[in-house]
Design an enzyme around this catalytic site. Structure first.
Site, PDB file in Angstrom:
ATOM      1  N   ASP A 112      56.466  40.453 -57.505  1.00  0.00           N
ATOM      2  CA  ASP A 112      56.541  41.591 -57.388  1.00  0.00           C
ATOM      3  C   ASP A 112      57.946  42.423 -57.137  1.00  0.00           C
ATOM      4  O   ASP A 112      58.249  43.141 -57.365  1.00  0.00           O
ATOM      5  CB  ASP A 112      55.589  42.173 -56.079  1.00  0.00           C
ATOM      6  N   ASP A 198      58.989  48.306 -58.786  1.00  0.00           N
ATOM      7  CA  ASP A 198      58.763  46.763 -58.305  1.00  0.00           C
ATOM      8  C   ASP A 198      58.676  46.028 -59.425  1.00  0.00           C
ATOM      9  O   ASP A 198      58.285  46.397 -60.721  1.00  0.00           O
ATOM     10  CB  ASP A 198      57.205  46.682 -57.713  1.00  0.00           C
ATOM     11  N   HIS A 249      51.604  47.694 -60.573  1.00  0.00           N
ATOM     12  CA  HIS A 249      51.785  46.294 -61.206  1.00  0.00           C
ATOM     13  C   HIS A 249      50.781  46.151 -62.319  1.00  0.00           C
ATOM     14  O   HIS A 249      49.751  46.392 -62.222  1.00  0.00           O
ATOM     15  CB  HIS A 249      51.467  45.170 -60.260  1.00  0.00           C
ATOM     16  N   ASP A 251      50.136  43.647 -64.313  1.00  0.00           N
ATOM     17  CA  ASP A 251      49.711  42.447 -64.435  1.00  0.00           C
ATOM     18  C   ASP A 251      47.954  42.211 -64.170  1.00  0.00           C
ATOM     19  O   ASP A 251      47.748  41.150 -64.401  1.00  0.00           O
ATOM     20  CB  ASP A 251      50.272  41.173 -64.122  1.00  0.00           C
ATOM     21  N   ARG A 268      41.081  50.556 -68.245  1.00  0.00           N
ATOM     22  CA  ARG A 268      42.350  51.370 -68.174  1.00  0.00           C
ATOM     23  C   ARG A 268      43.008  51.456 -69.519  1.00  0.00           C
ATOM     24  O   ARG A 268      43.996  50.743 -69.799  1.00  0.00           O
ATOM     25  CB  ARG A 268      43.114  50.502 -67.153  1.00  0.00           C
ATOM     26  N   SER A 304      43.670  44.885 -53.838  1.00  0.00           N
ATOM     27  CA  SER A 304      43.683  44.959 -55.353  1.00  0.00           C
ATOM     28  C   SER A 304      42.201  45.108 -55.639  1.00  0.00           C
ATOM     29  O   SER A 304      41.194  45.013 -55.087  1.00  0.00           O
ATOM     30  CB  SER A 304      44.253  43.680 -55.791  1.00  0.00           C
ATOM     31  N   SER A 305      42.041  45.600 -57.241  1.00  0.00           N
ATOM     32  CA  SER A 305      40.676  45.656 -57.606  1.00  0.00           C
ATOM     33  C   SER A 305      39.993  44.211 -58.010  1.00  0.00           C
ATOM     34  O   SER A 305      40.886  42.995 -58.103  1.00  0.00           O
ATOM     35  CB  SER A 305      40.982  46.715 -58.916  1.00  0.00           C
ATOM     36  N   CYS A 357      50.735  37.099 -60.081  1.00  0.00           N
ATOM     37  CA  CYS A 357      51.420  37.671 -59.203  1.00  0.00           C
ATOM     38  C   CYS A 357      52.242  36.655 -58.222  1.00  0.00           C
ATOM     39  O   CYS A 357      53.168  36.842 -57.651  1.00  0.00           O
ATOM     40  CB  CYS A 357      50.558  38.523 -58.163  1.00  0.00           C
TER      41      CYS A 357
END
Ligand code: ARG
Length: 373
Positions: A112, A198, A249, A251, A268, A304-305, A357
């Site tokens: 990050d 970031d 982010h 990734d 997405r 996060s998802s 990450c």
């Protein structure tokens, strides 16, 4: 482009060339992320409950560390040099002339904040108050690399104030229809007045750097990256994923796996006018399969998802490390000719990410290729 012969101690031009040295994060000293204008953490499924503050419980930290250590062992078993962050007391509050915050966050996700772009290390501005000093656990390594090879350059991006005026607090209360209406405007929780980015909003493709505009990277941040990197021979391409209403982010959204192949997130899609850069250069976009863990099954404190499933770490153009339970993804990658290594990693999820990450590549084989001629 300077120093592009591939022999420097710090040398990494893309996300997939053979990995030689990497930093793996650590959960030591980690705290819960505080509520601040750039972040509204929520307890999953209990959004009205206050989010905890201060240090995470020792057993939560120990479980994450076990998985991080296991990842380090797998990497070492492949001959990769693994480095770790220095201890840091994240429970310290911060007070600057512009803001105060009750505690800091953690050193689990070097991705990050730190990025290697060729032979240069860049420390990102960061976008959240609790992460203002997150470069510190990595500074001993930066100094070591910088002292050991005169070809390495080291850049610290301009620090924003993170004062209240840098944020758009209403963002957090916009109803979904409002988000949908605004999806092409790329206005999130940070305003456009200061340089904000970031490191994890970037993908590296040789001399091309792709940057996502997001909650953690604004247009001034992308402008700074362009003006810094383009005179050094790079091209910087902003990208957008309009259906991600809380982008942060790149990734878990757009993951290059080798020359010509990108793993994409079916929820997405890339903005239509930005697809051509890839398709016109014969890159194939392949959708990731539905993650095994659904959003409601993610760990209680994870922000996060479910798409952490696609947050994989490539250790060569033919070998990828994945979370051990994501079988549909293992099958897809195996079918596409990859060797898939797996590690358990779900206890790391609530510390902000998965395998990509939690790492920062220092050295990979390869030089500055032109992959979008
Ligand atoms: N915002 C992403 C998602 O929820 C998570 C990104 C994690 N990446 C990282 N480098 N920390 O899908």
């Amino acid at each position: 482009m300077a120093n592009g012969d591939g022999t420097a101690v710090v040398n990494s031009w893309n996300e997939w060339d053979t990995l030689r040295e990497v930093v793996v994060g650590s959960a030591d000293g980690a705290c819960y992320e505080p509520t601040e204008p750039g972040n509204r953490p929520q307890v999953r499924d209990r959004p009205d409950e206050p989010f905890p503050t201060g240090p995470k419980p020792p057993e939560v930290i120990a479980k994450a560390n076990e998985e991080l250590d296991r990842l380090a062992e797998v990497l070492e078993s492949r001959g990769i040099v693994v480095r770790r962050p220095a201890p840091y007391d994240f429970s310290q509050p911060l007070r600057t002339p512009h803001f105060g915050v009750e505690n800091q966050y953690c050193a689990v996700c070097p991705r990050d904040v730190m990025i290697t772009v060729g032979n240069e290390i860049i420390e990102a501005t960061m976008s959240r108050r609790a992460r203002y000093f997150e470069y510190e656990p990595y500074r001993h390594l930066v100094y070591e690399y910088w002292e050991s090879d005169p070809r390495i350059s080291w850049t610290v991006a301009p620090k924003p104030t993170m004062a209240s005026a840098m944020y758009r607090e209403e963002f957090w209360t916009w109803p979904l229809e409002e988000r949908h209406r605004r999806m092409h405007q790329s206005e999130f929780c940070v305003t456009q007045d200061e340089v904000v980015f970031d490191a994890a909003d970037m993908n590296r493709f040789g001399r091309d750097i792709v940057v996502q505009e997001s909650m953690t990277t604004n247009r001034a941040g992308i402008r700074w990256l362009k003006r810094h990197l383009e005179p050094r021979g790079f091209r910087v391409h902003p990208v957008h994923f309009p259906l991600d209403y809380f982008p942060s982010h790149i990734d878990c959204t757009f993951v290059p796996l080798r020359t010509g192949l990108i793993l994409t997130n079916p929820d997405r899609p890339l903005r239509e006018d930005e697809v051509a850069l890839f398709t016109e250069n014969d890159w194939k976009l392949v959708e990731a399969p539905e993650p095994v863990l659904s959003n409601s099954e993610m760990p209680t404190h994870c922000q996060s998802s479910k798409w952490l499933s696609m947050n994989v770490l490539s250790i060569s153009p033919t070998t990828v490390i994945c979370e051990e339970q994501e079988a549909p993804l293992h099958d897809l990658l195996t079918d596409m000719g990859f060797e898939v290594l797996t590690v358990p990693f779900r206890n790391v999820f609530e510390f902000g990410g998965s395998l990509h990450c939690a790492t920062w590549d220092i050295r990979r084989d390869g030089t500055a290729e032109d992959l979008f001629p």
